[in-house]
Write an enzyme that holds these catalytic residues in place. Sequence first.
Site, PDB file in Angstrom:
ATOM      1  N   ALA A  13       0.820  -1.099  -0.035  1.00 28.32           N
ATOM      2  CA  ALA A  13      -0.032   0.092   0.087  1.00 28.32           C
ATOM      3  C   ALA A  13       1.045   1.180   0.085  1.00 28.32           C
ATOM      4  O   ALA A  13       0.622   2.166   0.330  1.00 28.32           O
ATOM      5  CB  ALA A  13      -0.993  -0.112   0.937  1.00 28.32           C
ATOM      6  N   ARG A  19      -2.575   8.127 -10.439  1.00 26.56           N
ATOM      7  CA  ARG A  19      -3.765   8.153 -11.463  1.00 26.56           C
ATOM      8  C   ARG A  19      -5.165   8.389 -10.809  1.00 26.56           C
ATOM      9  O   ARG A  19      -5.962   8.811 -11.553  1.00 26.56           O
ATOM     10  CB  ARG A  19      -3.717   6.756 -12.256  1.00 26.56           C
ATOM     11  CG  ARG A  19      -2.764   6.601 -13.210  1.00 26.56           C
ATOM     12  CD  ARG A  19      -2.629   5.094 -13.712  1.00 26.56           C
ATOM     13  NE  ARG A  19      -2.017   4.347 -12.803  1.00 26.56           N
ATOM     14  CZ  ARG A  19      -1.813   3.050 -13.160  1.00 26.56           C
ATOM     15  NH1 ARG A  19      -2.409   2.372 -14.261  1.00 26.56           N
ATOM     16  NH2 ARG A  19      -1.124   2.121 -12.113  1.00 26.56           N
ATOM     17  N   GLN A  78       8.211   1.453   3.832  1.00 24.04           N
ATOM     18  CA  GLN A  78       8.906   1.099   2.806  1.00 24.04           C
ATOM     19  C   GLN A  78      10.234   1.997   2.469  1.00 24.04           C
ATOM     20  O   GLN A  78       9.910   3.523   2.686  1.00 24.04           O
ATOM     21  CB  GLN A  78       8.061   1.128   1.191  1.00 24.04           C
ATOM     22  CG  GLN A  78       9.276   0.736   0.167  1.00 24.04           C
ATOM     23  CD  GLN A  78       8.409   0.743  -1.152  1.00 24.04           C
ATOM     24  OE1 GLN A  78       6.919   0.616  -1.108  1.00 24.04           O
ATOM     25  NE2 GLN A  78       9.020   0.351  -2.113  1.00 24.04           N
ATOM     26  N   ASN A 228      -7.233   2.227 -10.159  1.00 26.38           N
ATOM     27  CA  ASN A 228      -6.142   2.888 -10.400  1.00 26.38           C
ATOM     28  C   ASN A 228      -6.749   4.339 -10.573  1.00 26.38           C
ATOM     29  O   ASN A 228      -6.040   5.311 -10.345  1.00 26.38           O
ATOM     30  CB  ASN A 228      -5.230   2.635 -11.310  1.00 26.38           C
ATOM     31  CG  ASN A 228      -4.331   1.225 -11.279  1.00 26.38           C
ATOM     32  OD1 ASN A 228      -3.836   1.010  -9.898  1.00 26.38           O
ATOM     33  ND2 ASN A 228      -4.657   0.289 -12.008  1.00 26.38           N
ATOM     34  N   ALA A 403     -52.512  23.312  18.804  1.00 18.74           N
ATOM     35  CA  ALA A 403     -51.524  23.691  17.471  1.00 18.74           C
ATOM     36  C   ALA A 403     -51.112  25.061  17.535  1.00 18.74           C
ATOM     37  O   ALA A 403     -51.515  25.986  18.313  1.00 18.74           O
ATOM     38  CB  ALA A 403     -52.466  23.716  16.251  1.00 18.74           C
TER      39      ALA A 403
HETATM   40  C1  UD1 Z   1       2.140  -4.217 -10.916  1.00 22.56           C
HETATM   41  C2  UD1 Z   1       2.827  -5.493 -11.578  1.00 22.56           C
HETATM   42  C3  UD1 Z   1       2.326  -5.989 -13.027  1.00 22.56           C
HETATM   43  C4  UD1 Z   1       0.651  -6.401 -12.939  1.00 22.56           C
HETATM   44  C5  UD1 Z   1       0.063  -5.300 -12.163  1.00 22.56           C
HETATM   45  C6  UD1 Z   1      -1.286  -5.868 -11.730  1.00 22.56           C
HETATM   46  C7  UD1 Z   1       5.195  -5.068 -11.070  1.00 22.56           C
HETATM   47  C8  UD1 Z   1       6.469  -4.624 -11.583  1.00 22.56           C
HETATM   48  N1  UD1 Z   1       4.169  -5.023 -11.856  1.00 22.56           N
HETATM   49  O1  UD1 Z   1       2.023  -3.218 -12.004  1.00 22.56           O
HETATM   50  O2  UD1 Z   1       3.010  -6.974 -13.699  1.00 22.56           O
HETATM   51  O3  UD1 Z   1       0.177  -6.691 -14.227  1.00 22.56           O
HETATM   52  O4  UD1 Z   1       0.464  -4.967 -10.717  1.00 22.56           O
HETATM   53  O5  UD1 Z   1      -1.954  -5.000 -11.215  1.00 22.56           O
HETATM   54  O6  UD1 Z   1       4.942  -5.288  -9.859  1.00 22.56           O
HETATM   55  N2  UD1 Z   1       3.533  -0.353  -4.370  1.00 22.56           N
HETATM   56  C9  UD1 Z   1       4.159  -0.223  -3.274  1.00 22.56           C
HETATM   57  N3  UD1 Z   1       5.399   0.320  -3.415  1.00 22.56           N
HETATM   58  C10 UD1 Z   1       5.838   0.690  -4.526  1.00 22.56           C
HETATM   59  C11 UD1 Z   1       5.037   0.546  -5.693  1.00 22.56           C
HETATM   60  C12 UD1 Z   1       4.169  -0.012  -5.712  1.00 22.56           C
HETATM   61  O7  UD1 Z   1       3.581  -0.654  -2.151  1.00 22.56           O
HETATM   62  O8  UD1 Z   1       7.217   1.490  -4.654  1.00 22.56           O
HETATM   63  C13 UD1 Z   1       1.980  -1.104  -4.164  1.00 22.56           C
HETATM   64  C14 UD1 Z   1       0.934  -0.121  -4.577  1.00 22.56           C
HETATM   65  O9  UD1 Z   1       0.404   0.598  -3.566  1.00 22.56           O
HETATM   66  C15 UD1 Z   1       0.003  -1.273  -5.188  1.00 22.56           C
HETATM   67  C16 UD1 Z   1       0.845  -2.255  -5.738  1.00 22.56           C
HETATM   68  O10 UD1 Z   1       1.962  -2.329  -5.006  1.00 22.56           O
HETATM   69  O11 UD1 Z   1      -0.961  -1.668  -4.138  1.00 22.56           O
HETATM   70  C17 UD1 Z   1       0.861  -2.384  -7.136  1.00 22.56           C
HETATM   71  O12 UD1 Z   1       1.591  -1.369  -7.562  1.00 22.56           O
HETATM   72  P1  UD1 Z   1       1.432  -0.457  -9.083  1.00 22.56           P
HETATM   73  O13 UD1 Z   1       2.161   0.673  -9.144  1.00 22.56           O
HETATM   74  O14 UD1 Z   1      -0.277  -0.486  -8.998  1.00 22.56           O
HETATM   75  O15 UD1 Z   1       1.839  -1.645 -10.080  1.00 22.56           O
HETATM   76  P2  UD1 Z   1       1.464  -1.753 -11.543  1.00 22.56           P
HETATM   77  O16 UD1 Z   1       2.243  -0.867 -12.181  1.00 22.56           O
HETATM   78  O17 UD1 Z   1       0.116  -1.802 -11.818  1.00 22.56           O
HETATM   79 CA    CA Z   2      -1.943  -1.549 -10.195  1.00 26.35          CA
END
Ligand code: UD1
Ligand code: CA
Length: 438
Positions: A13, A19, A78, A228, A403
């Site tokens: 998270a 987006r 993180q 998203n 009333a």
């Molecule tokens: C990711 C996957 C992709 C998949 C997609 C499905 C990777 C590299 N790619 O892409 O293959 O098809 O999910 O939805 O994993 N998050 C963190 N820390 C970060 C970045 C993200 O905790 O530094 C969390 C976000 O809050 C989210 C999840 O990881 O809950 C997924 O991140 P997001 O950026 O949406 O990944 P996608 O680019 O959609």
């Molecule tokens: Ca995603």
Amino acid sequence: MSKTNKKSIIILAAGAGTRMKSELPKVLHKISGKPMLYYSIKEALKLSDDVTVVLYHQFELVKSEIEKYFSNITFVIQDHKNFPGTGGAVMQIVPKYEKVLVLNADMPLIQASELEKFDTFDEDDATIVMSVLELENADGYGRVVIESGSVKKVVEQKDATTEELKITTANAGIYQFKTKFLLENLPKLDNNNAQKEYYITDLVEMAIKQGKVLKPIFVSIENFKGVNSKVELADAEMIHQNRIKKEFMKNGVIMRLPETIYIEDGVEIEGESIIENGVSLLGNTKIINSHIKTNCVVESSIVEDSDVGPMARIRPDSKIVNTHIGNFVETKKALLNGVKAGHLSYLGDCSIDEGTNIGCGTITCNYDGVNKYQTIIGKNVFVGSDTQFVAPVTIEDDVLIGAGSCVTQNVKKGELYLTRAKAKVIDGYFYKHFKSKK
Ligand code: UD1
Ligand code: CA
């Protein structure tokens, strides 16, 4: 749901959620009255007692909102500056069990029953079980190459070749790892890719190189829908609402035009209640054997053996039992037991007892601009139309209020209370006023 097949669960998270175009962190946007992240945690807790949520962007706000609902989860922040990306997000976790299920926080429709299926590959001793979606168009997703039932490669859209972009098998973004493999290989991740991020998906290639078993598990697009954007938020809420309403209907609740009804997570409806079109049931409302008519809003209140509306607003902490509430009646912190309030009233901070009739236009004047005060009305009181009760005020049983009265003092059992200005009648005044002739 069993917790016997023990696994640790990590919920990602920490992403910025750009987006969503919002000041509010993505995972706090609400679906059916609760933050999106609430639902992933709720499902995770059905499967594990070791649930960790990884945060970064506005982590203090997210943590404090989520702690309103759960006290038995762990938060990890993180190191986003040095290790951005889904791989970076899992680097600091300390799992308790031999398997780790990684969930995304932006998937509010996931179901524990479906996540349990990740365990079906245990006999194959799969090092990674990854969720895949069979889509018509996998735009926006990482693509998964599957050969003879095993995962061979995952490539991110931004890193994919034109050929790879044609693949319709997509990475749903949820994985179950053997903990040992995960902890050994996370330090080996690099950020040599288009986004300069540490990808959790790169672990797939490492596992293949090490000769490990990787199994795809085909999951339902509805349950694994990612949110998203605000369009996807509205889509997910629609599905969530349908689930809530179907469950009530299966249990005997009648809903007229259910697609127009909005019911928040946490609402309870019992017995053969009827909910008409346009009704909103919010907060921890409980409806028992009652009829809620068109376009009412009921928030965090109890309605039992009563009928309400159309177009009434029952505000928090009202308890309405054996009562008839008609149109344009607003209540707040009102305890009504065996009462009739048929039209156009405000009943706030009050308790009204059996057999009492509240005439049209009755108002409890509960607020003096500084404090709120109580109006207490006993049994069998007949309140004439257009009465104001200037609280605090107590009306005993068997009272008649004329009333148009403004009640500024307590009224004793059996009394009539009446305030009425003396009427003035002047013959022919209309013609004098408008300078016209009869
Ligand atoms: C990711 C996957 C992709 C998949 C997609 C499905 C990777 C590299 N790619 O892409 O293959 O098809 O999910 O939805 O994993 N998050 C963190 N820390 C970060 C970045 C993200 O905790 O530094 C969390 C976000 O809050 C989210 C999840 O990881 O809950 C997924 O991140 P997001 O950026 O949406 O990944 P996608 O680019 O959609
Ligand atoms: Ca995603």
